[in-house]
Design a protein around this motif. Structure first.
Motif: not given
Length: 521
Positions: A256-264, A287-291, A295-297
């Motif tokens: 379960e991915v819970y966070a992605v940082a722009p740096e990878g 989905t773009p909304a989940v992404l 990312l916190g975007d």
């Protein structure tokens, strides 16, 4: 929770649907270190198979069900041995004004326009699709290439078709598709048969100036016939996963991915442990909304789904009121129910006012007629069949905020009532029972898709569909943008149905994301 040490990869793929698997396969084949993380305990996402009912064996395609846009080239490149079978008939549409006592059967060199008093529309029907092919046959190969601009795509499409192709471009791309349909044929039912491809999963009117219905129609006809995967949809993703692993990709399920940082950096939980993977690039099949949430975007504009799906197992096919066709013929292709032009438009008007369409426009598919292997021998020999019914004009707004069980029951009732209006017997009378004596019927609403598959607002396309080309002023200055997979972050790309040319079981989003990565390294 216990924390584990970070691991480094060239690419981390988030989501193990068919697009994520395609991307992982291509990148691993190119010699990159690839890790794919899937939240569920199995791969496949919406393109999977499962036994839906206790005590009733068989692995049907529970969410996605047909294949049209999966290019043979992708399967050949990855070495995935996917088998597809052509349906014997294209469609059958009972005439609702006669209660289903007559109908239109199309395909296998048999077309019964005269049976519904529409013999004069047969030539216009065929000519309409011939004009469409002037555009689709030119655009189809471009879906596996860097994006063309609208002007470039138009020049490419019109290069060999002359004035007739220019007319077809206007009809399909520039003006509401409803105009072209109405000009081509005059019968209410025949118009509806064409129009449904513009509305599946898309809540729009046929004359909508947004042209959302045109984009939906284009994707439904651009790849040609819609075929049945032998062994169920899960056979497709199983083969794609095997190919990805064979080329060297690492697949991790229950992650379960819970966070992605722009740096990878990608953080995920598996059991009681937390993990960190670092990728030079991250590909998101979500989905773009989940992404955006990972990312916190800021979330992108909401594009809600507009469909309901009902899966059933029958102990035999239901009887028809039309003596001119057999149930095996009628259900071998797409069985249109209450989908005339007028009914589609009235359904939209009711749904836009917050009411369920009555009758609900639906279409049914019996995949076991084309692929008996999805049922065990005992059920096949007894005459059992699977049936999937897809309801249109059921926007997420009709169920959002409502009790999920009550919404599911209400939609199930609407689907069955619509279906029964053109049958000679209630569909409930031919439903099998599971091990607990319950009818073998399962309804999936947009709420269910959001809950189980994280499809935001139940949108099967992950968001609003877009043209398979860029607008003339769109920036195409990076590989990610040129391939239609870019985000606001250079190292983060989409690879699922939310890509510029995503949607359907195509693998095109995964292919194009992989090409963007390879062009960036």
């Amino acid at each position: 929770m216990a924390a584990n040490g970070a691991r480094d990869f060239d690419v981390v793929v988030v989501g193990g649907g068919h697009n994520g698997l395609v991307a992982a396969g291509y990148l691993a084949r190119a010699g990159l270190r690839v890790q794919l993380l899937e939240r569920l305990p199995h791969i496949g996402g919406a393109a999977g198979s499962a036994q839906a009912f206790d005590g009733v064996e068989g692995r049907g395609s529970r969410d996605s069900y047909l294949v049209s846009l999966l290019p043979a080239r992708i399967l050949a490149d990855l070495g995935a041995a996917v088998r597809l079978s052509r349906r014997q008939y294209s469609s059958y549409t009972p005439q609702p004004t006669t209660g289903g006592r007559s109908g239109l059967l199309i395909g296998s060199n048999r077309e019964s326009f005269a049976a519904i008093g529409a013999a004069g529309d047969e030539r216009g029907f065929d000519a309409f699709y011939q004009r469409c092919r002037l555009i689709t046959e030119r655009l189809w190969p471009t879906l596996l290439e860097p994006l063309r601009t609208r002007s470039q795509a138009r020049r490419h499409a019109l290069a060999t078709g002359g004035l007739e192709a220019a007319s077809a471009w206007r009809a399909m791309i520039d003006e509401p598709i409803g105009h072209a349909i109405a000009d081509a044929v005059s019968d209410d039912l025949v118009r509806g048969v064409i129009a449904t491809d513009a509305l599946i999963g898309t809540f729009a009117r046929l004359d909508d100036r947004s042209l959302l219905q045109n984009i939906c129609f284009l994707y439904h006809v651009i790849g040609g016939d819609w075929d049945v995967p032998i062994g169920g949809m899960g056979s497709v993703t199983t083969e794609l996963a095997a190919a990805a692993v064979r080329h060297g990709a690492e697949i991790v399920t229950s992650a379960e991915v819970y966070a992605v940082a722009p740096e990878g950096q990608v953080r995920y939980r598996r059991g009681h442990d937390e993990h960190l993977s670092r990728g030079r690039y991250v590909l998101a099949g979500v989905t773009p909304a989940v992404l955006a949430d990972l990312l916190g975007d800021q979330p992108p504009p909401l594009a809600a789904g507009a469909q309901v799906k009902v899966n059933m197992v029958l102990h035999r096919l239901p009887r028809l009121r039309d003596n001119g066709v057999t149930p095996e013929q009628a259900f071998a292709g797409t069985f249109h129910v209450n989908e005339t032009w007028s009914q589609l438009d009235n359904g939209y008007v009711r749904a836009a006012a917050g009411q369920l369409p009555d009758p609900l426009p639906c279409e049914a598919y019996c995949h076991s007629l084309t692929d008996p292997s999805i049922l065990p021998a005992g059920l096949r020999d007894a005459g059992a069949q699977t049936m999937t019914v897809f309801g249109l004009h059921t926007p997420h707004s009709l169920v959002a905020g409502a009790d999920p069980d009550a919404s599911r029951d209400r939609l199930t009732h609407s689907v069955l009532t619509s279906l029964n209006s053109v049958l000679a017997e209630p569909i409930q009378d031919v439903l099998m029972s599971d091990a607990h004596g319950r009818p073998c019927i399962e309804t999936t609403t947009t709420l269910d898709l959001q809950r189980t598959l994280a499809m935001t607002a139940g949108n099967i396309f992950h968001g609003a569909l877009s043209w398979p080309f860029a607008e003339d002023d769109d920036p195409l200055d990076t590989p990610a943008r040129r391939w239609g997979v870019g985000t606001a972050h250079d190292r983060i790309m989409l690879c699922g149905s939310g890509t510029r040319r995503g949607g359907a079981v195509s693998g095109i989003g995964g292919h194009n994301a992989a090409m963007a990565v390879l062009a960036s390294i």
